[in-house]
Design a protein around this motif. Structure first.
Motif, PDB file in Angstrom:
ATOM      1  N   CYS A 163     -73.470  16.007  -4.221  1.00 12.42           N
ATOM      2  CA  CYS A 163     -72.962  17.081  -5.090  1.00 12.42           C
ATOM      3  C   CYS A 163     -71.971  16.558  -6.124  1.00 12.42           C
ATOM      4  N   LEU A 164     -71.214  15.553  -5.754  1.00 14.18           N
ATOM      5  CA  LEU A 164     -70.232  14.995  -6.679  1.00 14.18           C
ATOM      6  C   LEU A 164     -70.900  14.416  -7.921  1.00 14.18           C
ATOM      7  N   TYR A 165     -72.162  14.020  -7.800  1.00 14.82           N
ATOM      8  CA  TYR A 165     -72.889  13.405  -8.911  1.00 14.82           C
ATOM      9  C   TYR A 165     -73.786  14.397  -9.651  1.00 14.82           C
ATOM     10  N   SER A 166     -73.857  15.632  -9.162  1.00 12.11           N
ATOM     11  CA  SER A 166     -74.847  16.584  -9.659  1.00 12.11           C
ATOM     12  C   SER A 166     -74.284  17.508 -10.734  1.00 12.11           C
ATOM     13  N   ASP A 167     -75.187  18.089 -11.499  1.00 16.21           N
ATOM     14  CA  ASP A 167     -74.808  19.080 -12.508  1.00 16.21           C
ATOM     15  C   ASP A 167     -74.724  20.474 -11.900  1.00 16.21           C
ATOM     16  N   TRP A 168     -75.525  20.714 -10.865  1.00 14.66           N
ATOM     17  CA  TRP A 168     -75.599  22.013 -10.215  1.00 14.66           C
ATOM     18  C   TRP A 168     -75.461  21.833  -8.712  1.00 14.66           C
ATOM     19  N   LEU A 169     -75.052  22.909  -8.033  1.00 14.49           N
ATOM     20  CA  LEU A 169     -74.986  22.937  -6.580  1.00 14.49           C
ATOM     21  C   LEU A 169     -75.865  24.068  -6.060  1.00 14.49           C
ATOM     22  N   ASP A 170     -76.684  23.759  -5.054  1.00 11.43           N
ATOM     23  CA  ASP A 170     -77.513  24.763  -4.398  1.00 11.43           C
ATOM     24  C   ASP A 170     -76.827  25.118  -3.088  1.00 11.43           C
ATOM     25  N   VAL A 171     -76.301  26.342  -2.995  1.00 13.47           N
ATOM     26  CA  VAL A 171     -75.383  26.732  -1.927  1.00 13.47           C
ATOM     27  C   VAL A 171     -76.054  27.743  -0.999  1.00 13.47           C
ATOM     28  N   THR A 172     -75.986  27.506   0.309  1.00 11.71           N
ATOM     29  CA  THR A 172     -76.454  28.500   1.270  1.00 11.71           C
ATOM     30  C   THR A 172     -75.307  29.443   1.618  1.00 11.71           C
ATOM     31  N   VAL A 173     -75.619  30.723   1.642  1.00 10.34           N
ATOM     32  CA  VAL A 173     -74.620  31.750   1.948  1.00 10.34           C
ATOM     33  C   VAL A 173     -75.281  32.844   2.783  1.00 10.34           C
ATOM     34  N   SER A 174     -74.467  33.693   3.354  1.00 12.69           N
ATOM     35  CA  SER A 174     -74.953  34.915   3.983  1.00 12.69           C
ATOM     36  C   SER A 174     -74.567  36.092   3.101  1.00 12.69           C
ATOM     37  N   ASP A 175     -75.486  37.032   2.934  1.00  7.29           N
ATOM     38  CA  ASP A 175     -75.157  38.201   2.130  1.00  7.29           C
ATOM     39  C   ASP A 175     -74.513  39.272   3.009  1.00  7.29           C
ATOM     40  N   TYR A 176     -74.311  40.464   2.469  1.00  8.31           N
ATOM     41  CA  TYR A 176     -73.588  41.509   3.209  1.00  8.31           C
ATOM     42  C   TYR A 176     -74.350  41.972   4.436  1.00  8.31           C
TER      43      TYR A 176
END
Length: 407
Positions: A163-176
């Motif tokens: 991620c430190l080298y990337s332009d974007w981050l693909d993030v896993t999350v939980s919704d409501y």
């Protein structure tokens, strides 16, 4: 290709040599600095930029969008060659290629066009999925929520490799509702902080540490449900590690052969005036090279199964896709223990052909065992033989996806 290179075997497709020729000069350049980077713990920021500029990070993107349109078998062989140069670089790009694969399998034409054009321009995406905390399996402490009319995410991640080298981050999350979602944000967005605090003894330059996300605004176009992820992802992500291990095998084999060939010191109880002529030493060198060759051959066979799963994903046949995905996962699982054992063992045995001076830090030979052992510790291999055995005896398909968390 030189005669020695040819002994690793022909490329996976008739067009592979032409494709690989684009990148081999860069791979050779990257390999030259690998030991110094490892010893000095200098992050390969410039080297990854060079890979982006070369078009390597867009190698799976279709030609129509400006990529190389490489197959999965071709990508896998390229990863072995890059792993031979520097295994940190392969692992740092694992999440990016996984994101690319997901885009290639998207049924949303607008999403495909948006991201394939970005990736073709050299933009990369890093994974922010793992967490250290008390979340249950399949749940995440990181949250997606509405702030008025603005979607935002909060959370902290670990193992955010590359991620430190990337332009974007693909993030896993939980919704409501607690559902697993994937959200993509820019690395330089307000509230995003990527920290180089990875302190593992291997793969030290992958920037696999912490990422904090504090009230980060999200573009609704960049919210994707877990159900939309490509189905052969478990096998895909694992074959990255196996290809990397095969690359490490080639690198350690090459460095061992060169070191033996250059040695002028020998032992009174040896079998020849020069170590390079000692049959026992040559046997060690040969066995190490055989391990590297076998690992590469196995991984490329895995890649054929993965390619079939991709091709099935492009058809409208759910049953055929499920079958292809299960077979790909089983083939990779059958290989995981064997390939990791081959390279971990070879990375230790190489010292039997040398002497105590080979343990001096400037040679950097310890990096092969440390890196191989670290890669083999992902997605615990101890479970793979059981999964394969359960299929062989009971016909039980492999689990659809791995989950990590508190039981």
């Amino acid at each position: 290709m030189t005669q020695i290179d040819a002994a690793w075997g022909a490329g996976p497709t008739p067009g592979y040599e032409q494709l690989a020729a684009r990148f081999r000069p860069l791979f050779a350049q990257l390999r030259e600095g690998a030991i110094d980077r490892e010893r000095q713990r200098r992050l390969p920021v410039e080297e990854l930029q060079q890979l982006k500029a070369s078009g390597f990070t867009a190698v799976r993107v279709p030609v129509a969008y400006g990529g190389a349109g490489a197959s999965l078998t071709e990508l896998t062989n390229l990863l072995i060659e890059l792993g031979e140069a520097d295994s940190n670089l392969v692992q740092a790009l694992r999440g990016h290629f996984g994101f690319t694969e997901n885009v290639l399998n998207s049924r949303d034409p607008a999403r495909q066009q948006l991201w394939l054009e970005r990736i073709a321009r050299g933009e990369t995406v890093g994974p922010a999925t793992g967490e250290i905390g008390q979340a249950a399996q399949a749940q995440h402490n990181s949250r997606l929520y509405l702030d008025g009319e603005q979607w935002r995410i909060d959370g902290s991640k670990f193992y955010t490799t590359g991620c430190l080298y990337s332009d974007w981050l693909d993030v896993t999350v939980s919704d409501y509702e607690g559902k697993r979602m994937f959200v993509t944000v820019r690395r330089d967005d307000p509230g995003v902080e990527v920290i180089d605090d990875w302190d593992g003894f291997g793969q030290t330059l992958t920037a696999s540490g912490t990422t904090h996300l504090r009230s980060v605004a999200v573009d609704p176009r960049h919210i994707v449900s877990n159900e939309e992820r490509f189905q052969y992802s478990p096998a895909f992500y694992q074959i990255f590690h196996l290809a990397n291990l095969a690359g490490i095998g080639r690198a350690l084999s090459g460095e061992l052969a060169a070191a033996v060939g250059q040695r002028t010191r020998s032992f009174s109880h040896g079998n020849a005036p020069r170590v390079a002529q000692d049959p026992q030493v040559l046997q060690v060198v040969g066995s190490v090279r055989a391990a590297a060759y076998s690992a590469g051959a196995i991984v490329l066979k895995n890649a054929e199964a993965l390619q079939r799963a991709y091709e099935a994903s492009q058809q409208d046949d759910a049953a055929a896709l499920t079958h292809a995905v299960n077979i790909a996962e089983l083939e990779v699982a059958q290989a995981q223990t064997i390939v990791s054992d081959l390279i971990i063992d070879a990375s230790s045995r190489l010292f039997d052909a040398l002497s105590a001076s080979a343990t001096l830090r400037p040679h950097g030979l310890d990096r092969f065992w440390r890196n191989a052992r670290t890669l083999a510790s992902h997605n615990p291999r101890i479970y793979k033989d059981r999964i394969v055995g359960d299929f062989a005896v009971n016909g039980t398909p492999p689990p659809a996806q791995w989950k990590i968390g508190i039981a």
